[in-house]
Write a protein that holds these residues in place. Structure first.
Motif, PDB file in Angstrom:
ATOM      1  N   GLN A   1       0.784  -1.243   0.465  1.00 44.63           N
ATOM      2  CA  GLN A   1      -0.133   0.294   0.023  1.00 44.63           C
ATOM      3  C   GLN A   1       1.199   1.020  -0.241  1.00 44.63           C
ATOM      4  O   GLN A   1       2.133   1.276   0.384  1.00 44.63           O
ATOM      5  CB  GLN A   1      -1.218   0.248   1.307  1.00 44.63           C
ATOM      6  CG  GLN A   1      -2.040  -0.577   1.387  1.00 44.63           C
ATOM      7  CD  GLN A   1      -2.439  -1.634   2.121  1.00 44.63           C
ATOM      8  OE1 GLN A   1      -2.488  -0.932   3.412  1.00 44.63           O
ATOM      9  NE2 GLN A   1      -4.591  -1.710   1.774  1.00 44.63           N
ATOM     10  N   LEU A   2       0.520   2.610  -0.524  1.00 42.98           N
ATOM     11  CA  LEU A   2       1.501   3.664  -0.862  1.00 42.98           C
ATOM     12  C   LEU A   2       0.112   4.556  -0.308  1.00 42.98           C
ATOM     13  O   LEU A   2      -0.898   4.797  -1.060  1.00 42.98           O
ATOM     14  CB  LEU A   2       1.949   3.839  -2.203  1.00 42.98           C
ATOM     15  CG  LEU A   2       2.592   2.874  -2.570  1.00 42.98           C
ATOM     16  CD1 LEU A   2       2.673   2.798  -4.041  1.00 42.98           C
ATOM     17  CD2 LEU A   2       4.081   2.619  -2.259  1.00 42.98           C
ATOM     18  N   GLN A   3       0.815   5.807   0.607  1.00 45.25           N
ATOM     19  CA  GLN A   3       0.072   6.632   1.082  1.00 45.25           C
ATOM     20  C   GLN A   3       0.363   8.097   0.585  1.00 45.25           C
ATOM     21  O   GLN A   3       2.131   8.469   1.241  1.00 45.25           O
ATOM     22  CB  GLN A   3      -0.458   6.488   2.344  1.00 45.25           C
ATOM     23  CG  GLN A   3      -1.137   7.538   2.978  1.00 45.25           C
ATOM     24  CD  GLN A   3      -2.589   7.335   2.638  1.00 45.25           C
ATOM     25  OE1 GLN A   3      -3.243   6.788   2.497  1.00 45.25           O
ATOM     26  NE2 GLN A   3      -3.154   8.327   2.367  1.00 45.25           N
ATOM     27  N   ALA A   4      -0.315   8.600  -0.058  1.00 40.90           N
ATOM     28  CA  ALA A   4       1.100  10.005  -0.838  1.00 40.90           C
ATOM     29  C   ALA A   4       0.653  11.613  -0.197  1.00 40.90           C
ATOM     30  O   ALA A   4      -0.876  10.920  -0.006  1.00 40.90           O
ATOM     31  CB  ALA A   4       0.452   9.895  -2.197  1.00 40.90           C
ATOM     32  N   SER A   5       0.914  11.939   0.664  1.00 38.11           N
ATOM     33  CA  SER A   5       0.789  13.382   1.116  1.00 38.11           C
ATOM     34  C   SER A   5       1.203  14.474   0.951  1.00 38.11           C
ATOM     35  O   SER A   5       2.335  14.486   0.688  1.00 38.11           O
ATOM     36  CB  SER A   5       0.936  12.867   2.695  1.00 38.11           C
ATOM     37  OG  SER A   5       1.731  13.102   2.971  1.00 38.11           O
ATOM     38  N   GLY A   6       1.250  15.539   1.297  1.00 37.44           N
ATOM     39  CA  GLY A   6       1.889  16.590   1.257  1.00 37.44           C
ATOM     40  C   GLY A   6       1.250  17.985  -0.097  1.00 37.44           C
ATOM     41  O   GLY A   6       1.627  19.122  -0.501  1.00 37.44           O
ATOM     42  N   GLY A   7       0.566  17.973  -0.690  1.00 37.30           N
ATOM     43  CA  GLY A   7      -0.979  18.187  -2.107  1.00 37.30           C
ATOM     44  C   GLY A   7      -0.813  19.287  -1.246  1.00 37.30           C
ATOM     45  O   GLY A   7      -1.392  19.514   0.185  1.00 37.30           O
ATOM     46  N   GLY A   8      -1.647  20.745  -1.954  1.00 39.53           N
ATOM     47  CA  GLY A   8      -2.465  21.975  -1.402  1.00 39.53           C
ATOM     48  C   GLY A   8      -2.352  22.995  -2.598  1.00 39.53           C
ATOM     49  O   GLY A   8      -1.713  22.462  -4.043  1.00 39.53           O
ATOM     50  N   SER A   9      -2.298  23.794  -2.316  1.00 37.02           N
ATOM     51  CA  SER A   9      -2.579  24.735  -3.041  1.00 37.02           C
ATOM     52  C   SER A   9      -1.529  25.913  -2.732  1.00 37.02           C
ATOM     53  O   SER A   9      -1.572  26.233  -1.536  1.00 37.02           O
ATOM     54  CB  SER A   9      -3.888  25.787  -3.061  1.00 37.02           C
ATOM     55  OG  SER A   9      -4.939  24.473  -3.549  1.00 37.02           O
ATOM     56  N   VAL A  10      -0.618  26.421  -3.679  1.00 39.02           N
ATOM     57  CA  VAL A  10       0.636  27.839  -3.210  1.00 39.02           C
ATOM     58  C   VAL A  10       0.281  28.517  -4.800  1.00 39.02           C
ATOM     59  O   VAL A  10      -0.519  28.179  -6.365  1.00 39.02           O
ATOM     60  CB  VAL A  10       1.864  26.789  -3.809  1.00 39.02           C
ATOM     61  CG1 VAL A  10       1.463  26.287  -2.742  1.00 39.02           C
ATOM     62  CG2 VAL A  10       1.355  25.853  -5.226  1.00 39.02           C
ATOM     63  N   GLN A  11       0.712  29.473  -4.997  1.00 34.27           N
ATOM     64  CA  GLN A  11       0.575  30.435  -6.172  1.00 34.27           C
ATOM     65  C   GLN A  11       2.090  30.543  -6.308  1.00 34.27           C
ATOM     66  O   GLN A  11       3.883  29.376  -6.699  1.00 34.27           O
ATOM     67  CB  GLN A  11       0.914  31.264  -5.144  1.00 34.27           C
ATOM     68  CG  GLN A  11      -0.244  32.434  -4.545  1.00 34.27           C
ATOM     69  CD  GLN A  11       0.163  33.834  -4.904  1.00 34.27           C
ATOM     70  OE1 GLN A  11       0.859  34.118  -4.303  1.00 34.27           O
ATOM     71  NE2 GLN A  11      -1.288  34.492  -4.599  1.00 34.27           N
ATOM     72  N   ALA A  12       1.779  30.520  -8.229  1.00 27.73           N
ATOM     73  CA  ALA A  12       3.337  30.187  -9.326  1.00 27.73           C
ATOM     74  C   ALA A  12       4.543  30.504  -8.154  1.00 27.73           C
ATOM     75  O   ALA A  12       4.644  32.035  -7.613  1.00 27.73           O
ATOM     76  CB  ALA A  12       3.170  30.856 -10.260  1.00 27.73           C
ATOM     77  N   GLY A  13       5.310  30.059  -8.304  1.00 26.57           N
ATOM     78  CA  GLY A  13       6.536  30.616  -8.395  1.00 26.57           C
ATOM     79  C   GLY A  13       7.236  29.826  -6.267  1.00 26.57           C
ATOM     80  O   GLY A  13       8.236  29.325  -6.102  1.00 26.57           O
ATOM     81  N   GLY A  14       5.839  29.486  -5.909  1.00 36.03           N
ATOM     82  CA  GLY A  14       6.261  28.400  -4.785  1.00 36.03           C
ATOM     83  C   GLY A  14       6.630  27.175  -4.775  1.00 36.03           C
ATOM     84  O   GLY A  14       6.829  26.410  -5.787  1.00 36.03           O
ATOM     85  N   SER A  15       6.663  26.185  -3.456  1.00 36.33           N
ATOM     86  CA  SER A  15       7.194  25.274  -3.061  1.00 36.33           C
ATOM     87  C   SER A  15       6.269  24.409  -2.827  1.00 36.33           C
ATOM     88  O   SER A  15       5.518  24.662  -1.980  1.00 36.33           O
ATOM     89  CB  SER A  15       8.560  25.617  -2.661  1.00 36.33           C
ATOM     90  OG  SER A  15       9.649  25.803  -3.589  1.00 36.33           O
ATOM     91  N   LEU A  16       6.227  22.842  -3.087  1.00 34.04           N
ATOM     92  CA  LEU A  16       5.322  21.953  -2.016  1.00 34.04           C
ATOM     93  C   LEU A  16       7.059  20.334  -2.315  1.00 34.04           C
ATOM     94  O   LEU A  16       7.338  20.472  -2.958  1.00 34.04           O
ATOM     95  CB  LEU A  16       4.401  21.539  -2.401  1.00 34.04           C
ATOM     96  CG  LEU A  16       3.519  21.904  -2.105  1.00 34.04           C
ATOM     97  CD1 LEU A  16       1.651  22.286  -3.619  1.00 34.04           C
ATOM     98  CD2 LEU A  16       2.844  22.486  -1.542  1.00 34.04           C
ATOM     99  N   ARG A  17       6.952  20.160  -0.742  1.00 35.98           N
ATOM    100  CA  ARG A  17       7.081  18.145  -0.577  1.00 35.98           C
ATOM    101  C   ARG A  17       6.164  17.110  -0.869  1.00 35.98           C
ATOM    102  O   ARG A  17       5.082  17.309   0.780  1.00 35.98           O
ATOM    103  CB  ARG A  17       8.613  18.428   0.229  1.00 35.98           C
ATOM    104  CG  ARG A  17       9.106  17.110   0.104  1.00 35.98           C
ATOM    105  CD  ARG A  17       9.773  16.860   1.118  1.00 35.98           C
ATOM    106  NE  ARG A  17       9.739  16.666   2.670  1.00 35.98           N
ATOM    107  CZ  ARG A  17      10.433  16.279   3.121  1.00 35.98           C
ATOM    108  NH1 ARG A  17      11.602  15.963   3.338  1.00 35.98           N
ATOM    109  NH2 ARG A  17      10.654  15.222   4.299  1.00 35.98           N
TER     110      ARG A  17
END
Length: 123
Positions: A2-18
């Motif tokens: 089983q694979l559990q992904a997380s960390g998504g979201g809403s950001v403005q252009a130029g931003g970062s997410l992991r």
């Protein structure tokens, strides 16, 4: 597995997410892992992959902005996304290669999939 992904979201252009993806099972360290993404109305496409010894490969569209890594002690694969663009908006899926000690960027070579995590980048 089983694979559990997380960390998504809403950001403005130029931003970062992991993004993070935790895998169940004891054999994580033997398999290549990958991130694919699917934008509305489009096919699921390759974003990044990493082999069992942390050799990575990313799609040309994200080269220089996205980095894939893994921590075998935590059964986790990461996708660091910097300088995000509106065209990066998609559901991101982590996946495991079908075969141990095999590396590919082809979707058909990956059989286990996480549930997906939404990334939305606004301009």
């Amino acid at each position: 597995v089983q694979l559990q992904a997380s960390g998504g979201g809403s950001v403005q252009a130029g931003g970062s997410l992991r993004l993070s993806c935790v895998s169940s099972g004891r054999t994580f360290k033997s398999y290549s892992m990958a991130w694919f993404r699917q934008a509305p109305g489009k096919e699921r496409e390759f974003a990044a992959a990493i082999n069992w010894s942390s050799g990575g490969n990313v799609a040309d569209s994200v080269k220089g902005r996205f980095t894939i890594s893994r921590d075998n002690a935590k059964n986790t694969v990461y996708l660091q996304m910097n300088n995000l663009r509106p065209e990066d908006t998609a559901v991101y899926y982590c996946s495991r290669n079908r075969v141990a000690y095999s590396f590919s960027t082809q979707r058909s070579m990956y059989d286990y999939w996480g549930q997906g995590t939404q990334v939305t980048v606004s301009s």
